[in-house]
Design an enzyme around this catalytic site. Structure first.
Site, short mmCIF file in Angstrom:
data_model
loop_
_atom_site.label_atom_id
_atom_site.label_comp_id
_atom_site.label_asym_id
_atom_site.label_seq_id
_atom_site.Cartn_x
_atom_site.Cartn_y
_atom_site.Cartn_z
N LYS A 141 0.80 -1.21 0.00
CA LYS A 141 0.00 0.00 0.00
C LYS A 141 0.84 1.27 0.00
O LYS A 141 0.49 2.27 -0.63
CB LYS A 141 -0.95 -0.02 1.20
CG LYS A 141 -2.08 -1.04 1.06
CD LYS A 141 -3.02 -0.95 2.23
CE LYS A 141 -4.25 -1.84 2.03
NZ LYS A 141 -3.91 -3.25 1.94
N LYS A 183 -3.41 -0.25 8.69
CA LYS A 183 -3.58 -1.22 7.62
C LYS A 183 -2.28 -1.98 7.38
O LYS A 183 -1.20 -1.40 7.39
CB LYS A 183 -3.94 -0.54 6.30
CG LYS A 183 -5.31 0.04 6.20
CD LYS A 183 -5.50 0.58 4.79
CE LYS A 183 -6.81 1.29 4.61
NZ LYS A 183 -6.93 1.84 3.24
N GLY A 190 -10.19 -6.79 3.92
CA GLY A 190 -10.47 -6.45 5.31
C GLY A 190 -9.51 -7.07 6.29
O GLY A 190 -9.60 -6.82 7.50
N HIS A 233 -17.57 3.60 -0.01
CA HIS A 233 -16.56 2.75 -0.64
C HIS A 233 -17.01 2.53 -2.08
O HIS A 233 -17.93 1.77 -2.35
CB HIS A 233 -16.47 1.42 0.12
CG HIS A 233 -15.42 0.50 -0.39
ND1 HIS A 233 -14.65 -0.29 0.44
CD2 HIS A 233 -14.98 0.22 -1.64
CE1 HIS A 233 -13.81 -1.01 -0.28
NE2 HIS A 233 -14.00 -0.71 -1.54
N ARG A 317 -6.80 -8.41 -9.27
CA ARG A 317 -7.46 -9.69 -9.53
C ARG A 317 -8.91 -9.41 -9.87
O ARG A 317 -9.37 -8.27 -9.84
CB ARG A 317 -7.40 -10.57 -8.28
CG ARG A 317 -7.92 -9.86 -7.04
CD ARG A 317 -8.01 -10.75 -5.83
NE ARG A 317 -8.20 -10.03 -4.59
CZ ARG A 317 -9.35 -9.55 -4.15
NH1 ARG A 317 -10.43 -9.72 -4.87
NH2 ARG A 317 -9.43 -8.92 -3.00
#
Length: 698
Positions: A141, A183, A190, A233, A317
């Site tokens: 990330k 994160k 999640g 989201h 993906r």
């Protein structure tokens, strides 16, 4: 297309591919390195293209649907994923042994594994996914945010540095300002993600996120960023090919989540302006171009109430929720994946893609929404689904009689519906949910039904805090109506009569009155007493068969005159009643001592009381002990015998359904016994930690 037109079309495509240094290499056999519904999904498309398929399966999945559907299937080891579905060498060996030219990784497992993508390249096997460089860049990330910022994609600033000490992360969190999101840099789905609302929560949330990230990804490097409160989201489906072509297929809204995981998705996102739709789509394409992306990918954004959006992550993906995009664009994204992996260009350009109608996907899980959405496992004793057609689609990897395993994700199916607009699509979704029947374990079907009819959801006012905000509305106390009780009782009586009639047909005197066994009395109406339990409420129901063939049903303060009959449609049995001129129909399923009634109100269970002599009290936990809320594996034990704890202190950490759960002390006291150690497998309801009994008062 005429024969000559087709020839020139193929010739032009060949010239284009040669110009870009690539030739079309048709795939004739695909190994699917996955399980469950996504494996079945890939097999269906491959079969439609005349491509042979190879399945792999663990010991737990030897009788699974994806094994039965594939042309070939190979065992790859024990149930644990790290000994089967995550074993790269085993899967590669089978790919070569079976003669597969390509591997489709599905989602999860090895789908975003850089090393596996590189292994495929080395071994000359086509990886139906992006190049390993794109997986690497987007999988971390911190790296992905640097790349996105350079590409002009809006990002939320935060700390993505190398100093991973607790003190540094906590310092950065304070500088950013609470609440913050913690994160795992290699996270997804999640996993390895926690929210710290205050500084006091930070240490515990950081430890939990690291532990889960290490378990899921083998990496516990964290980033900290500002948490946007009540965000939406919104994600964009993108596609790229090996010839430099990129398109976006509009957006999906996945805001309503529990445990940071999606349960219902829709496309397009409600309320977006056309300007925002175009901006977010183009930003997603810039993100894909920045990493030379190939194949299907999803760029996920956080969107605030002003429709300002910020890059969150890119999933390299196929997404679980890809069917809603297929429904509104009329595409088959797996077909596109295979084409692009073969070297073909994308079949369309951006201007060719049209958005039509609205689609919802409801994920049906084995879980208990009334117990913090605790995942479950167990057999699917009864499974009956809505009829499928062009507007209703069910993606699943299970059948009646299969078992939802503790070792894998607890998803049972994805229910996908389409209609001309959002309102009618949502009506179709609610109707299909009410027509879904699953017995043998807890599911979230009733919760999804309540969610789909919530006024704020119907209005499209969605955000990631939707469930906590509307907690009381989404978890109502469901009562069983008098009509449903009548239907259950009549179904029980009529079915018994039907069984006796069928038995009589095989006797020498099928017209004997003794086969009736219906409490017949001369010159009196037949009366039958039925006892049922509605939760903890005892119902004593009297059913009188009148001379005209009607029935009088009485219980508590209710009395109904009605007609009733049984109807059979396929494998379903319906009881049809007419009460006060109103005709209703309910599907009734009997399992053991329970009657399950499926109506437009939802599913209700009524139990037939079991005599006391047939029940016994088994060994179990004492009052106040800490028990396993689900089947799982003990990850960590935090207490020892003799240790004093306060209510809420962590006792045991469990891993179940790929999620981490902390079992906390139900009361203050002193630990007497710890029954299990790290690595042990436990069943639902067993005691984990026993507390010393309180001394009697003197």
């Amino acid at each position: 297309m005429s024969k000559h037109t087709g020839f020139f079309h193929n010739l032009n495509r060949y010239i284009t591919q040669r110009r870009h240094g690539s030739t079309y290499s048709p795939i004739q056999k695909i190994l699917i390195a996955n399980r469950g519904e996504i494996a079945c999904r890939v097999i269906k498309t491959a079969r439609s293209l005349g491509i042979k398929t190879v399945s792999v399966f663990s010991d737990a999945d030897k009788n699974a649907l994806h094994v039965a559907m594939a042309d070939e299937a190979y065992n790859i080891g024990p149930a644990a994923a790290n000994q089967s579905y995550l074993c790269q060498d085993k899967i590669m060996t089978i790919a070569k042994q079976s003669g597969a030219q390509a591997i489709h990784p599905g989602y999860g497992f090895l789908s975003e594994n850089v090393e596996f993508a590189e292994m495929c390249a080395r071994e000359g096997i086509i990886f139906i996914g992006p190049p390993s460089s794109a997986i690497r860049d987007m999988g971390i990330k911190s790296t992905s945010k640097y790349i996105m910022s350079a590409a002009g994609v809006p990002v939320i600033e935060g700390y993505h540095g190398e100093d991973q000490s607790d003190a540094r992360l906590k310092k950065e969190a304070a500088a950013i300002g609470y609440p913050v999101m913690i994160k795992a840099v290699r996270g997804g789905g999640g996993k390895g993600m926690r929210i710290a609302m205050t500084e006091k929560e930070f240490d515990g949330q950081l430890e939990s996120a690291r532990r889960e990230a290490m378990k899921s990804f083998g990496d516990q490097v964290m980033l900290v960023e500002k948490f946007v409160e009540r965000p939406r989201h919104v994600e964009v489906q993108v596609f790229g090919d090996k010839h430099g072509n990129y398109v976006y297929l509009f957006e999906r809204d996945c805001s309503v989540q529990r445990r940071h995981q999606k349960i219902i998705e829709e496309a397009p996102a409600p309320g977006l302006t056309e300007e925002t739709r175009k901006k977010i789509g183009e930003a997603a394409v810039r993100a894909a171009k920045a990493v030379n992306y190939v194949g299907a990918g999803t760029v996920e954004f956080i969107m605030d109430k002003h429709q300002q959006f910020y890059f969150m992550e890119m999933n390299t993906r196929l997404q679980v929720e890809h069917p809603v995009t297929e429904m509104i664009t009329g595409t088959d994204l797996v077909h596109w994946q295979i084409k692009v992996a073969s070297g073909e260009p994308l079949p369309v350009r951006q201007g060719d893609i049209q958005m039509r109608g609205h689609a919802f996907e409801a994920r049906i899980y084995a879980e208990d929404p009334n117990n913090s959405f605790m995942p479950g496992a167990g057999p699917l004793l009864h499974l009956s689904t809505p009829e499928t057609d062009a507007k209703t689609r069910i993606d699943t990897g299970v059948r009646q009689g299969d078992e939802v395993s503790v070792h894998y994700d607890p998803m049972i199916a994805k229910l996908v519906v389409w209609s001309e607009n959002r309102e009618s699509a949502l009506r179709r979704c609610r109707a299909a949910l009410l027509d879904y029947q699953v017995l043998g374990l807890n599911t979230n079907i009733q919760f999804l039904t309540d969610l789909a009819k919530h006024p704020e959801f119907m209005a499209g006012n969605v955000h990631t805090d939707f469930i906590p905000q509307h907690q009381s509305d989404l978890f109502p106390v469901h009562t069983t109506s008098a009509t449903t009780i009548c239907q259950a009782a009549m179904a029980m009586v009529l079915r018994q009569k039907h069984v006796r009639r069928e038995l009589a047909k095989n006797t020498l005197d099928q017209f004997s009155p003794f086969w009736g066994c219906d409490a017949m009395r001369l010159n009196q109406n037949s009366t039958r007493l039925v006892n049922l339990m509605d939760g903890d409420t005892e119902l004593h129901i009297q059913i009188v068969t009148n001379k005209d063939g009607t029935f009088t049903v009485s219980f508590e303060k209710n009395c109904f005159n009605l007609t009733a009959s049984l109807e059979q449609e396929g494998e379903r049995t319906y009881v049809v009643t007419v009460i006060d001129g109103v005709k209703t129909r309910a599907s009734v399923v009997q399992l053991g001592n329970s009657l399950h009634v499926f109506t437009t109100e939802g599913a209700r269970e009524l139990r037939m009381p079991v005599p006391k002599f047939m029940t016994s009290v088994g060994e179990g936990a004492s009052l106040g002990d800490a028990v396993a809320p689900m089947p799982g594996v003990i990850e960590k034990v935090s207490v020892t015998p003799g240790q004093a704890v306060e209510k809420g202190d962590p006792l045991v950490v469990m891993i179940a359904m790929k999620m981490e759960y902390v079992i906390r002390a139900p009361k203050a006291g002193k630990v007497q016994t710890v029954y299990y150690k790290s690595g042990d497998t436990v069943q639902k309801g067993v005691p984990l930690v026993h507390f010393q009994e309180d001394a009697p008062a003197t």
